[in-house]
Write a protein that holds these residues in place. Structure first.
Motif, PDB file in Angstrom:
ATOM      1  N   ARG A 158       0.812  -1.025   0.183  1.00 56.72           N
ATOM      2  CA  ARG A 158       0.033   0.190   0.067  1.00 56.72           C
ATOM      3  C   ARG A 158       0.896   1.206  -0.126  1.00 56.72           C
ATOM      4  O   ARG A 158       2.199   1.464   0.805  1.00 56.72           O
ATOM      5  N   PRO A 185       1.725   4.717   1.088  1.00 54.86           N
ATOM      6  CA  PRO A 185       1.174   5.859   1.389  1.00 54.86           C
ATOM      7  C   PRO A 185       0.922   7.399   1.192  1.00 54.86           C
ATOM      8  O   PRO A 185       0.889   7.749  -0.306  1.00 54.86           O
ATOM      9  N   GLU A 186       0.263   8.358   1.506  1.00 56.85           N
ATOM     10  CA  GLU A 186      -0.654   9.263   0.889  1.00 56.85           C
ATOM     11  C   GLU A 186       0.820  10.144   0.803  1.00 56.85           C
ATOM     12  O   GLU A 186       0.733  10.340  -0.156  1.00 56.85           O
ATOM     13  N   ASN A 187       1.729  10.075   1.615  1.00 56.12           N
ATOM     14  CA  ASN A 187       2.400  11.253   1.162  1.00 56.12           C
ATOM     15  C   ASN A 187       4.252  10.353  -0.145  1.00 56.12           C
ATOM     16  O   ASN A 187       4.968  11.543  -0.139  1.00 56.12           O
ATOM     17  N   PHE A 192      -1.259   9.135  -9.666  1.00 57.09           N
ATOM     18  CA  PHE A 192      -1.585   9.137  -8.210  1.00 57.09           C
ATOM     19  C   PHE A 192      -2.546   9.615  -9.277  1.00 57.09           C
ATOM     20  O   PHE A 192      -2.896  11.099  -9.442  1.00 57.09           O
ATOM     21  N   GLY A 197      -5.553   9.689  -7.148  1.00 55.80           N
ATOM     22  CA  GLY A 197      -7.420  10.934  -6.552  1.00 55.80           C
ATOM     23  C   GLY A 197      -8.204   9.702  -6.851  1.00 55.80           C
ATOM     24  O   GLY A 197      -7.823   8.159  -7.043  1.00 55.80           O
ATOM     25  N   PRO A 232     -10.672   6.405  -1.059  1.00 59.64           N
ATOM     26  CA  PRO A 232      -9.113   5.639  -0.798  1.00 59.64           C
ATOM     27  C   PRO A 232     -10.374   4.391  -0.896  1.00 59.64           C
ATOM     28  O   PRO A 232     -11.006   4.200  -1.059  1.00 59.64           O
ATOM     29  N   ASP A 242      -7.018   1.081   2.045  1.00 59.89           N
ATOM     30  CA  ASP A 242      -6.461   1.871   2.169  1.00 59.89           C
ATOM     31  C   ASP A 242      -6.511   2.388   2.962  1.00 59.89           C
ATOM     32  O   ASP A 242      -5.730   3.862   3.884  1.00 59.89           O
ATOM     33  N   GLN A 243      -7.933   3.123   3.021  1.00 62.60           N
ATOM     34  CA  GLN A 243      -8.576   4.172   4.103  1.00 62.60           C
ATOM     35  C   GLN A 243      -7.339   4.041   5.976  1.00 62.60           C
ATOM     36  O   GLN A 243      -7.418   4.956   6.121  1.00 62.60           O
ATOM     37  N   ALA A 288      -4.337   5.476   6.170  1.00 62.25           N
ATOM     38  CA  ALA A 288      -3.495   6.866   5.283  1.00 62.25           C
ATOM     39  C   ALA A 288      -2.775   6.161   4.026  1.00 62.25           C
ATOM     40  O   ALA A 288      -2.122   7.209   3.385  1.00 62.25           O
ATOM     41  N   ALA A 289      -3.716   5.878   2.854  1.00 66.15           N
ATOM     42  CA  ALA A 289      -2.801   5.225   1.723  1.00 66.15           C
ATOM     43  C   ALA A 289      -3.389   5.785   0.703  1.00 66.15           C
ATOM     44  O   ALA A 289      -4.815   5.987   0.901  1.00 66.15           O
ATOM     45  N   LYS A 290      -2.723   5.512  -0.734  1.00 60.29           N
ATOM     46  CA  LYS A 290      -3.412   5.686  -1.920  1.00 60.29           C
ATOM     47  C   LYS A 290      -4.080   5.317  -2.920  1.00 60.29           C
ATOM     48  O   LYS A 290      -2.555   4.289  -2.823  1.00 60.29           O
TER      49      LYS A 290
END
Length: 292
Positions: free
Chosen positions: A32, A34-36, A67, A69, A72, A76-77, A80-82
């Motif tokens: 997964r 990560p968002e960052n 990515f 968008g 999620p 992933d929720q 904090a994954a995207k």
């Protein structure tokens, strides 16, 4: 560079999940994103995916991943994954070892980082492969072709133990081009293990339980944010040979010859993609499988 520790991943959210048995499953590899995370992370040797995964010559993964968008996915929720999108173009011609290019194929795939999956931990015992997948209408697939999108390839490259396909499957007339079809061992007469529509409006979520000792495969699935439900009993399927998981697009030609890697038709100006999310592998030796 972002790196998740296994202990952190298990504590953030997987402990909050629902399992077939009411206990936490152990994550053996977590893909997964990560968002960052940045696109540049995909070119790093310390990221969750191998930077040398199969792709076109002189291309980096950061040039092939998008990515997309959106909301999620199911798994992933809580961490904090995207989601990520894997794309192919006319340049997506893989040349194993830098020579003898697979000129009839267009492919770009993500593979687990070997450094994070030592000792074949994803292909021994009883493991459950999780991922969510959906098409991108803006980078639509040409369903007159056959696509492999998730598969486990034997370590000696002689075949695949399981294959998730869509499109017009070569040599078969028993499936719809709009379906996701999970097949067993590659070769003539590959067994269909499970089929479900490939819809654009929501993720299709999979958990594929693989018993590498008993040589069986069991499928759980759902759509959107719904909890996964059992779709099959454990089905016989030869899982020997270890190997590597692949997530992405492997687009076969139409009218392939004897060497389908290097003969057949591919149109030009390809701009296609598929969206992935919630990719991880857990140990289900004690019966635990994440369902929501």
């Amino acid at each position: 560079m972002f790196a998740w520790s296994l202990g952190l991943l298990c504590s953030i959210g997987l402990s909050q999940a629902v399992y077939v048995r009411r206990q936490a499953a152990t994550i053996t590899w977590d893909g997964r994103v990560p968002e960052n995370a940045t696109l540049g992370d995909f070119d790093s040797n310390s990221f969750v995916f191998r930077p040398d995964s199969p792709k076109g010559q002189n291309l980096s993964l950061s040039q092939l991943v998008v990515f997309p968008g959106g909301n999620p996915s199911l798994f992933d929720q809580k961490v904090a994954a995207k989601s990520i999108e894997v794309t192919i173009s006319d340049k997506s011609i893989f040349a194993p070892g830098g020579s003898n290019p697979q000129s009839a194929i267009r492919r770009a795939e993500l593979q687990p980082n070997v450094a994070q999956t030592a000792n074949n931990i994803t292909t021994t015992g009883i493991k459950t492969i999780h991922f969510s997948i959906k098409p991108d209408p803006q980078r639509a697939l040409n369903l007159s072709h056959e696509y492999l999108m998730t598969f486990l390839e034997r370590a000696d490259f002689t075949g695949d133990q399981i294959m998730l396909k869509t499109g017009t499957l070569i040599g078969r007339n028993d499936t719809s081009p709009n379906d996701l079809v999970l097949l067993g061992n590659s070769g003539n007469g590959s067994t269909t293990l499970f089929t479900t529509p490939f819809t654009a409006d929501a993720f299709t979520n999979f958990a594929i339980k693989m018993d590498f000792t008993a040589n069986t495969v069991q499928v759980f699935s759902s759509t959107g944010s719904e909890a996964l439900t059992q779709q099959t009993e454990p089905l016989p399927n030869d899982l020997s040979g270890n190997g590597d998981l692949h997530f992405g697009l492997f687009k076969n030609p139409t009218d392939p010859g004897e060497d389908s890697l290097r003969s057949g038709f591919q149109e030009s100006e390809i701009n296609e993609g598929v969206v992935y999310a919630g990719i991880f592998v857990e140990d289900s030796g004690d019966g635990a499988i994440s369902l929501s």
